[in-house]
Design a protein around this motif. Structure first.
Motif, PDB file in Angstrom:
ATOM      1  N   GLY A  56       0.410 -15.136   0.062  1.00 55.99           N
ATOM      2  CA  GLY A  56       0.205 -14.543   1.375  1.00 55.99           C
ATOM      3  C   GLY A  56       1.417 -13.870   1.987  1.00 55.99           C
ATOM      4  O   GLY A  56       1.379 -13.444   3.140  1.00 55.99           O
ATOM      5  N   LYS A  57       2.521 -13.770   1.235  1.00 55.27           N
ATOM      6  CA  LYS A  57       3.707 -13.102   1.775  1.00 55.27           C
ATOM      7  C   LYS A  57       4.151 -11.994   0.829  1.00 55.27           C
ATOM      8  O   LYS A  57       4.000 -12.113  -0.387  1.00 55.27           O
ATOM      9  CB  LYS A  57       4.873 -14.105   1.903  1.00 55.27           C
ATOM     10  CG  LYS A  57       4.573 -15.317   2.732  1.00 55.27           C
ATOM     11  CD  LYS A  57       4.774 -15.050   4.190  1.00 55.27           C
ATOM     12  CE  LYS A  57       4.534 -16.328   4.996  1.00 55.27           C
ATOM     13  NZ  LYS A  57       4.630 -16.108   6.416  1.00 55.27           N
ATOM     14  N   SER A  58       4.738 -10.973   1.390  1.00 57.47           N
ATOM     15  CA  SER A  58       5.224  -9.882   0.553  1.00 57.47           C
ATOM     16  C   SER A  58       6.572 -10.246  -0.061  1.00 57.47           C
ATOM     17  O   SER A  58       7.425 -10.834   0.603  1.00 57.47           O
ATOM     18  CB  SER A  58       5.390  -8.619   1.408  1.00 57.47           C
ATOM     19  OG  SER A  58       6.017  -7.607   0.660  1.00 57.47           O
ATOM     20  N   THR A  59       6.728  -9.937  -1.342  1.00 63.20           N
ATOM     21  CA  THR A  59       8.056 -10.100  -1.965  1.00 63.20           C
ATOM     22  C   THR A  59       8.443  -8.762  -2.583  1.00 63.20           C
ATOM     23  O   THR A  59       7.587  -7.972  -2.955  1.00 63.20           O
ATOM     24  CB  THR A  59       8.063 -11.150  -3.089  1.00 63.20           C
ATOM     25  OG1 THR A  59       7.045 -10.788  -4.023  1.00 63.20           O
ATOM     26  CG2 THR A  59       7.826 -12.538  -2.572  1.00 63.20           C
ATOM     27  N   VAL A  60       9.734  -8.545  -2.705  1.00 60.96           N
ATOM     28  CA  VAL A  60      10.221  -7.290  -3.260  1.00 60.96           C
ATOM     29  C   VAL A  60      10.642  -7.504  -4.706  1.00 60.96           C
ATOM     30  O   VAL A  60      11.404  -8.434  -4.994  1.00 60.96           O
ATOM     31  CB  VAL A  60      11.440  -6.771  -2.465  1.00 60.96           C
ATOM     32  CG1 VAL A  60      11.973  -5.485  -3.091  1.00 60.96           C
ATOM     33  CG2 VAL A  60      11.076  -6.536  -1.011  1.00 60.96           C
ATOM     34  N   HIS A 112       0.821  -1.199   0.000  1.00 59.29           N
ATOM     35  CA  HIS A 112       0.000   0.000   0.000  1.00 59.29           C
ATOM     36  C   HIS A 112       0.865   1.263   0.000  1.00 59.29           C
ATOM     37  O   HIS A 112       0.579   2.237  -0.683  1.00 59.29           O
ATOM     38  CB  HIS A 112      -0.894  -0.042   1.240  1.00 59.29           C
ATOM     39  CG  HIS A 112      -1.673   1.205   1.461  1.00 59.29           C
ATOM     40  ND1 HIS A 112      -2.702   1.596   0.642  1.00 59.29           N
ATOM     41  CD2 HIS A 112      -1.559   2.166   2.397  1.00 59.29           C
ATOM     42  CE1 HIS A 112      -3.197   2.745   1.092  1.00 59.29           C
ATOM     43  NE2 HIS A 112      -2.523   3.109   2.150  1.00 59.29           N
ATOM     44  N   LEU A 113       1.960   1.231   0.769  1.00 58.58           N
ATOM     45  CA  LEU A 113       2.783   2.427   0.928  1.00 58.58           C
ATOM     46  C   LEU A 113       3.748   2.679  -0.223  1.00 58.58           C
ATOM     47  O   LEU A 113       4.138   3.805  -0.474  1.00 58.58           O
ATOM     48  CB  LEU A 113       3.626   2.318   2.203  1.00 58.58           C
ATOM     49  CG  LEU A 113       2.957   2.681   3.517  1.00 58.58           C
ATOM     50  CD1 LEU A 113       3.929   2.430   4.647  1.00 58.58           C
ATOM     51  CD2 LEU A 113       2.534   4.137   3.520  1.00 58.58           C
ATOM     52  N   CYS A 114       4.165   1.612  -0.903  1.00 60.65           N
ATOM     53  CA  CYS A 114       5.235   1.790  -1.875  1.00 60.65           C
ATOM     54  C   CYS A 114       4.773   2.549  -3.109  1.00 60.65           C
ATOM     55  O   CYS A 114       3.871   2.092  -3.809  1.00 60.65           O
ATOM     56  CB  CYS A 114       5.792   0.437  -2.299  1.00 60.65           C
ATOM     57  SG  CYS A 114       7.129   0.603  -3.501  1.00 60.65           S
ATOM     58  N   PRO A 115       5.403   3.703  -3.390  1.00 54.71           N
ATOM     59  CA  PRO A 115       4.964   4.473  -4.560  1.00 54.71           C
ATOM     60  C   PRO A 115       5.447   3.869  -5.876  1.00 54.71           C
ATOM     61  O   PRO A 115       5.026   4.293  -6.942  1.00 54.71           O
ATOM     62  CB  PRO A 115       5.603   5.856  -4.344  1.00 54.71           C
ATOM     63  CG  PRO A 115       6.610   5.702  -3.287  1.00 54.71           C
ATOM     64  CD  PRO A 115       6.491   4.373  -2.657  1.00 54.71           C
ATOM     65  N   PHE A 116       6.346   2.884  -5.800  1.00 54.69           N
ATOM     66  CA  PHE A 116       6.940   2.342  -7.019  1.00 54.69           C
ATOM     67  C   PHE A 116       6.396   0.959  -7.376  1.00 54.69           C
ATOM     68  O   PHE A 116       6.862   0.346  -8.326  1.00 54.69           O
ATOM     69  CB  PHE A 116       8.468   2.275  -6.872  1.00 54.69           C
ATOM     70  CG  PHE A 116       9.052   3.602  -6.500  1.00 54.69           C
ATOM     71  CD1 PHE A 116       9.463   3.848  -5.204  1.00 54.69           C
ATOM     72  CD2 PHE A 116       9.140   4.611  -7.431  1.00 54.69           C
ATOM     73  CE1 PHE A 116       9.971   5.085  -4.846  1.00 54.69           C
ATOM     74  CE2 PHE A 116       9.646   5.857  -7.090  1.00 54.69           C
ATOM     75  CZ  PHE A 116      10.055   6.091  -5.793  1.00 54.69           C
ATOM     76  N   GLY A 117       5.442   0.516  -6.577  1.00 57.65           N
ATOM     77  CA  GLY A 117       4.855  -0.796  -6.860  1.00 57.65           C
ATOM     78  C   GLY A 117       5.837  -1.925  -6.676  1.00 57.65           C
ATOM     79  O   GLY A 117       5.742  -2.959  -7.333  1.00 57.65           O
ATOM     80  N   ALA A 118       6.815  -1.762  -5.768  1.00 59.66           N
ATOM     81  CA  ALA A 118       7.871  -2.759  -5.651  1.00 59.66           C
ATOM     82  C   ALA A 118       7.529  -3.936  -4.762  1.00 59.66           C
ATOM     83  O   ALA A 118       8.286  -4.896  -4.681  1.00 59.66           O
ATOM     84  CB  ALA A 118       9.154  -2.086  -5.164  1.00 59.66           C
ATOM     85  N   HIS A 119       6.414  -3.842  -4.037  1.00 53.34           N
ATOM     86  CA  HIS A 119       6.021  -4.984  -3.215  1.00 53.34           C
ATOM     87  C   HIS A 119       4.863  -5.695  -3.882  1.00 53.34           C
ATOM     88  O   HIS A 119       3.908  -5.066  -4.299  1.00 53.34           O
ATOM     89  CB  HIS A 119       5.568  -4.522  -1.825  1.00 53.34           C
ATOM     90  CG  HIS A 119       6.706  -4.231  -0.900  1.00 53.34           C
ATOM     91  ND1 HIS A 119       7.309  -5.224  -0.155  1.00 53.34           N
ATOM     92  CD2 HIS A 119       7.344  -3.090  -0.605  1.00 53.34           C
ATOM     93  CE1 HIS A 119       8.282  -4.675   0.564  1.00 53.34           C
ATOM     94  NE2 HIS A 119       8.321  -3.386   0.317  1.00 53.34           N
ATOM     95  N   ARG A 120       4.958  -7.028  -3.972  1.00 56.80           N
ATOM     96  CA  ARG A 120       3.834  -7.820  -4.458  1.00 56.80           C
ATOM     97  C   ARG A 120       3.571  -8.920  -3.437  1.00 56.80           C
ATOM     98  O   ARG A 120       4.514  -9.439  -2.848  1.00 56.80           O
ATOM     99  CB  ARG A 120       4.177  -8.481  -5.803  1.00 56.80           C
ATOM    100  CG  ARG A 120       4.430  -7.531  -6.931  1.00 56.80           C
ATOM    101  CD  ARG A 120       3.175  -6.799  -7.390  1.00 56.80           C
ATOM    102  NE  ARG A 120       3.532  -5.592  -8.124  1.00 56.80           N
ATOM    103  CZ  ARG A 120       3.856  -5.545  -9.414  1.00 56.80           C
ATOM    104  NH1 ARG A 120       3.839  -6.658 -10.127  1.00 56.80           N
ATOM    105  NH2 ARG A 120       4.203  -4.421  -9.992  1.00 56.80           N
ATOM    106  N   ILE A 121       2.320  -9.218  -3.294  1.00 62.78           N
ATOM    107  CA  ILE A 121       1.982 -10.273  -2.334  1.00 62.78           C
ATOM    108  C   ILE A 121       1.816 -11.580  -3.101  1.00 62.78           C
ATOM    109  O   ILE A 121       0.987 -11.678  -4.016  1.00 62.78           O
ATOM    110  CB  ILE A 121       0.672  -9.952  -1.584  1.00 62.78           C
ATOM    111  CG1 ILE A 121       0.724  -8.532  -1.011  1.00 62.78           C
ATOM    112  CG2 ILE A 121       0.408 -10.987  -0.501  1.00 62.78           C
ATOM    113  CD1 ILE A 121       1.825  -8.275  -0.011  1.00 62.78           C
ATOM    114  N   GLU A 122       2.616 -12.568  -2.752  1.00 62.11           N
ATOM    115  CA  GLU A 122       2.528 -13.880  -3.396  1.00 62.11           C
ATOM    116  C   GLU A 122       2.415 -14.941  -2.318  1.00 62.11           C
ATOM    117  O   GLU A 122       3.244 -14.997  -1.419  1.00 62.11           O
ATOM    118  CB  GLU A 122       3.800 -14.147  -4.213  1.00 62.11           C
ATOM    119  CG  GLU A 122       3.731 -13.628  -5.625  1.00 62.11           C
ATOM    120  CD  GLU A 122       5.107 -13.615  -6.278  1.00 62.11           C
ATOM    121  OE1 GLU A 122       5.933 -14.487  -5.936  1.00 62.11           O
ATOM    122  OE2 GLU A 122       5.356 -12.719  -7.103  1.00 62.11           O
TER     123      GLU A 122
END
Lengths: 148, 586, 424
Positions: free
Chosen positions: B524-528, B512-522
């Protein structure tokens, strides 16, 4: 007591973001603007990196004042980092009284790369403000001598 | 492995001539530094940044087997890359280097307090040494880029960028939701200020696209999903019930804009003789005979700024081109009906650009009459018994009212965003501004980029502009997209976020916070997605599970500086601090 | 074919083009006539419409250009001759003597501290002063000092004090010759010399200044530390007028619209309002060009929220009151011609943009010049960067008035067109 004869010299910790505020502090240096030696600076890439736990730890170690700086809203190199920082500082200010720390010991300022003068002024002001508040109640020496 | 080695820190304190040395007692600082744990070697130099100083660093690294380097000198903003280069040359990873600023932040601002400045300098260097002991080597890496582009929108901007990229040898998918290519240009009669026919311009370009071996055109097609990141987007496009999937390296948004329909304003949709400029273009395209049949205009009034420049968003902007469009069409009408009276009722005339002054002058010479009105007192439109329309305009300065009985009233309305663009902005995860046009990364410095790498925007999808500007922007955007595709790769930052998936609970705060879309949830866990991460650290500070840290700005490293800022023997930090062990490749 | 490119001009357009090309692997020679790159943007305090800090965005780009392994900075240098040879260009560059060895100078500033000479500072539009040995501004790239030989007393104090022995009074102009495959002209602009419009009293009246001078006053790193004060008495102005469209006049009242001036006047007015909240500001204008995103909203905010007055009028003259140094403004309302007369304590002339280099180019290398002396390009809409000479491109204000965003866009385009040629 320790500090009776000499004037109390506040210890101020400053968090500066790499892009605007660190450059502003550099400009104060380049322009040879003087300010007192009470501040130590930690650089992060963005003011949004600053974790409330970092600030709390600083106070826990007996630091008398914490200055958090970043780019002006709208200028953040990472677009919204300083928004997050602003919210966290607001949160901290509400929490600090719970642990006996006057929230005026935490200050947030936006400093741009061309505001060397502002940086120096803010540091000077903060040193005087914190001097009036006295040493942090968490300072080890005070705790030690209180138990003596 | 270097992570398991005990840090052997080399410290180089610079005099910088008298800049530092004239205030700070450098030899005293060096003497103090030698007493600190993990410092294997310390020396002072007159000018560390000189060729000689750099050689001394390299020699010391080899001689004393140093695996961390601290230089105490000027601001990192100037010489950090230079010193990092020295480390690399001597076989030390450049991220095992820390710089202590004892000039801009010490000697230069404490010139009249040399003793206190010296004590402060000791503190500053001690902080850098503490930080250095927690540093780990980092690598920049590369992400491969598929040399294929997706262009969304087949108007003039989309067509231009598709051709530009296709000509450079890249494969292009051109997706258009209508059954035909051409966009807004299909509805336009002639272009200003050259007066060429829009249809001619369009025909040539569409032919070129359809015959191009590198361009695959998909009409009546919309996008269902676009997953992935720069260099590696997975696209699913839909035509009716049929799905097409393909991979691209970059995405260009060229979805254009619509003319605002001012229903309810000035009798639009109520009175037959009130049209918008685009309606008028259609009539003009059909020819003089049609105009004669329906209107035979002897008196025409055009009203500018209808539905734009409003007090509140979304239509608070000026649509920029309508003044010139009105002048263009007014001149056309004067050409067909030389005895007619043509009035342009305006608030401000937009005349930027080299040729437009000229154009305006010609309009006045052709006897087109300009009447200035103010926003507070807009014109009024009423129906006359013979179906003609009366326009009452209050002159801006005189306050005097003029009544014009018109055969034709044309409303200049702004360009507005497509409804479908809102859906597109969600699919691509790029933002819309308050004006509902696509919001670029930075209005001045990155006008065609988004914060998310690999996605670009051009044409009126980004904001009102004329056809020439759209074409120009389409070229610019093709250049931007061509860069990574030509190199077949992009470099990623070394300073990126790292998620400890054991601690992550998938709350999505980071995403939600990342302005660059660098976090994706896969799963059930966040990946960078390292290719997108810019290293700001906002996610690390936000994670309530302490599951994220930043390379090169870890909690341990920051904490080390906090703990050594003032006291030589700090008390142990509270246990909740570290999310990860201090050694271990982060 | 040479894989190198020449970029003439180190302002934002030149820097952007150089970085684009360098990042794609090409060697770039960036020639700049001043002693530092940065151009006009380095003189700005904030940019419109969002009032962002100009230095915050410019200085990292300057630093990146300064240390990029593929970019060779040739500052304090000018292009003397360009000759076509086959597919390449042979370019002669004249390097003016700084009298300081750029490679030795570490920017410590001891020399300037003791230099006895003070001279008006061009960077501050001659409001502030600098020493004979100087850097134009603290964030200069390269950070190396330069001696203004005309001001220098030759006292040699600097030479004696310089800890690295960088001062060299024997330096002579040096000629370098390079071979490149493509050229990008990004020579930027000067501002119209306001003294040519005598009716406004520029140069005669203390409290009449140009927009750029006001920008330097507003800049916190400028000669007054960011305070806007009157030259005559150092007091803060209470009532300020901006006069737009100060430039050459043609048949229709002006030769061409400089596009930026109404926006920069609005910006400066907004910044003054923030400093001195009850200051009275009036902008006398013709039309309000709003060619960018957010400009209309900014303009409306200036009117409604900040209370800046906009009057459509043609200013005919300014007359000074010799005692108070206040200024009487005489104007004519545009629609009607009724007279306007008002008194202000400061008048700002929004001077138009004029391209710097066109005439010089004409002499030694015939790039076609058009209206207003801007370089003519193949098609102002479809190809605004290709000039009348093959493999030579133009970017930025050299092509026509534009703001920072458009300059960057054009520079990117020009760089990529140049890259396409160099790849052949």
């Amino acid at each position: 007591m320790v500090e009776k004869q000499e004037q109390f010299e506040p210890r101020i910790l400053g968090f500066l973001c790499n892009w605007c505020s660190y450059a502003g502090a550099d400009l104060a240096g380049v322009s040879r603007i003087s300010y007192p030696t009470n501040i130590r600076i930690i650089r992060t890439m963005c003011s949004g990196r600053i974790d409330p736990l970092h600030v709390l730890e600083a106070f826990r170690q007996g630091i008398d004042g914490v200055l958090v700086t970043g780019c002006h809203i709208g200028d953040c190199h990472y677009i919204t980092g300083n928004h997050a920082c602003e919210k966290r500082v607001a949160f901290l200010k509400s929490v600090l009284p719970e642990i006996g720390i006057d929230p005026r010991r935490l200050r947030l300022e936006w400093v741009s790369a061309s505001e060397g003068g502002k940086f120096a002024r803010v540091v000077k002001e903060m040193i005087e403000d914190v001097r009036k508040l006295g040493p942090s109640p968490l300072r080890k020496e005070l705790q030690k001598s209180a138990s003596e | 492995m270097i992570e398991q080695q005990e840090p052997r820190i080399g410290v180089f304190v610079c005099h910088c001539g008298i800049n530092i040395g004239g205030v700070v007692n450098v030899p005293q600082v060096v003497k103090y530094i030698r007493t600190l744990p993990k410092v294997a070697y310390a020396e002072d130099n007159i000018y560390t940044c000189s060729a000689e100083g750099i050689d001394k660093i390299k020699a010391a690294i080899k001689q004393h087997n140093l695996n961390r380097v601290v230089v105490a000198s000027c601001t990192p903003r100037t010489h950090e890359p230079l010193f990092r280069g020295a480390c690399v040359d001597a076989g030390v990873n450049p991220y095992l280097f820390a710089l202590a600023n004892i000039r801009e932040h010490c000697s230069w601002v404490h010139m009249r307090e040399p003793e206190k400045a010296t004590e402060k300098a000791k503190d500053i260097v001690r902080m850098a040494v503490a930080r250095a002991s927690y540093l780990n080597p980092q690598q920049e890496s590369e992400v491969p880029v598929d040399p294929t582009a997706l262009v969304v929108g087949g108007g003039i901007s989309g067509i231009t960028s598709a051709l530009c990229l296709g000509n450079q040898g890249f494969k292009v998918y051109l997706v258009e939701k209508e059954p035909e290519l051409g966009g807004m240009l299909r509805k336009i009669n002639r272009l200003y200020p050259t007066n060429e026919e829009a249809a001619t311009v369009l025909k040539a370009s569409i032919e070129a696209v359809n015959n191009h071996k590198n361009i695959t055109t998909l009409v009546s097609t919309t996008l269902k999903s676009v997953d992935g990141y720069i260099g590696n987007f997975d696209v699913t496009a839909v035509k009716g019930s049929e799905e097409t999937k393909f991979k691209v390296g970059t995405v260009i948004i060229a979805t254009g804009a619509l003319e605002y329909r001012p229903t309810g304003l000035y009798g639009y949709d109520q009175y037959d003789r009130v049209l918008t400029q685009v309606d008028l273009e259609r009539v003009l395209q059909s020819g003089k005979a049609v105009m004669d049949k329906f209107f035979k205009p002897q008196r025409i009034a055009m009203i500018q700024c209808v539905g734009s420049r409003e007090d509140k968003p979304p239509r608070s902007y000026c649509s920029r081109i309508c003044c010139m469009v009105a002048v263009k069409n007014a001149m056309q009408l004067k050409e067909w009906y030389p005895d007619s009276e043509v009035y342009i009722l305006y608030q401000d005339m937009q005349t930027y650009g080299k040729d437009y002054e000229e154009h305006n002058r010609k309009a006045r010479e052709a006897d087109i009459k300009f009447i200035n009105y103010t926003k507070k007192n807009p014109p009024e439109v009423t129906l006359l018994p013979d179906n003609r329309v009366k326009v009452t305009v209050t002159h801006a300065l005189l306050g005097e009212k003029r009544e014009l009985d018109c055969d034709l009233v044309v409303l200049s309305t702004p360009l507005v965003q497509h409804e479908s663009a809102k859906e597109l902005s969600k699919i691509l995860k790029v933002p819309l501004g308050q004006d509902e046009f696509f919001l670029e990364a930075h209005v001045k410095l990155r006008p065609v980029d988004f914060a998310t790498d690999g996605i670009f925007v051009c044409g009126t999808a980004q904001g009102p502009k004329d056809i020439g500007e759209s074409i120009s922007q389409a070229y610019a955007v093709s250049s931007r997209a061509a860069g990574p595709m030509a190199n077949r790769k992009v470099r990623t930052e070394a300073i990126t976020a790292v998620v400890n998936s054991e601690r992550c609970v998938g709350c999505r705060m980071c995403e939600h916070l990342c302005p660059f879309g660098a976090h994706r949830i896969e799963d059930g866990k966040s990946t960078v997605i390292e290719a997108l991460c810019k290293g700001c650290g906002v996610c690390a500070a936000a994670c309530l599970r302490r599951a994220i840290t930043m390379r090169h700005f870890t909690d341990d490293q920051i904490m080390a500086e906090i703990l050594t800022a003032f006291v030589t023997e700090p008390s142990a930090p509270s246990e909740s601090q570290s999310s990860l062990p201090s050694k271990g490749g982060i | 074919m040479s894989k190198a490119a020449l970029v003439i001009g180190g302002g934002i357009a030149g820097i952007q083009a150089s970085l684009e090309l360098a990042n794609q692997g090409f060697r770039v020679y960036l020639v700049e006539k001043n002693s530092s790159i940065g151009g006009r943007m380095a003189q700005l305090d904030k940019t419109f419409p969002k009032l962002e800090c100009a230095a915050c965005f410019l200085t990292p780009k300057m630093l990146a250009a300064g240390r990029h392994p593929n970019i060779k900075l040739l500052t304090y240098s000018e292009v003397k001759e360009i000759r076509r040879e086959g597919k390449n260009f042979q370019v002669k560059i004249n390097r003016k003597p700084r009298y300081v060895d750029e490679n030795k100078c570490v920017g410590c500033g001891v020399c300037a501290r003791f230099c006895p000479v003070e001279a008006p500072n061009d960077f501050d539009v001659r409001i502030g002063v600098r020493n004979a040995i100087h850097v134009p501004f603290p964030q200069a790239v390269p950070l190396a000092y330069t001696i203004d030989r005309e001001q220098c007393l030759q006292c040699e104090l600097c030479q004696n004090l310089c800890p690295v022995g960088a001062i060299d009074f024997k330096q002579k102009p040096e000629e370098t010759e390079i071979e490149v495959g493509a050229i990008i002209v990004a020579t930027g602009f000067d501002l119209f010399d306001a003294s040519k419009r005598e009716e406004f009293g520029y140069g005669r009246y203390d409290n009449v200044l140009t927009g750029l001078a006001l920008e330097r006053l507003l800049c916190s790193a400028g000669p007054t530390g960011g305070r806007v004060v009157r030259r005559s008495d150092g007091k803060i102005p209470r009532k300020i007028a901006f006069i737009q469209c100060v430039g050459l006049k043609g048949k229709s009242g002006r030769l061409y619209c400089s596009k930026l001036c109404c926006m920069y006047a609005t910006k400066e007015a907004a910044l003054i309002k923030k400093q001195v909240p009850n200051v009275d500001v009036t902008i006398y204008y013709n039309d309000m060009p709003e060619f960018g995103k957010g400009f209309e909203e900014f303009h409306q905010k200036a009117r409604s929220e900040l209370g800046i007055k906009y009057v459509r009028a043609e200013v005919s003259r300014i007359v000074e009151n010799p005692v108070t140094h206040n200024l009487h403004l005489y104007a004519r309302n545009i629609a009607f011609g009724d007279p306007i007369k008002a008194e202000f304590d400061m008048v700002v002339l929004s001077t138009g943009l004029i391209p710097t280099a066109a005439k010089e180019f004409e002499k030694n290398f015939p790039l076609k010049i058009g209206e207003g002396d801007f370089f003519v390009t193949a098609n102002p809409k479809v190809d605004p960067v290709s000039t009348s000479v093959e493999d030579v491109f133009v970017a930025g204000v050299a092509e026509g008035p534009k703001d920072i965003a458009e300059s960057i866009e054009q520079a990117t385009l020009a760089a990529n067109k140049a890259a396409a040629i160099l790849k052949e």
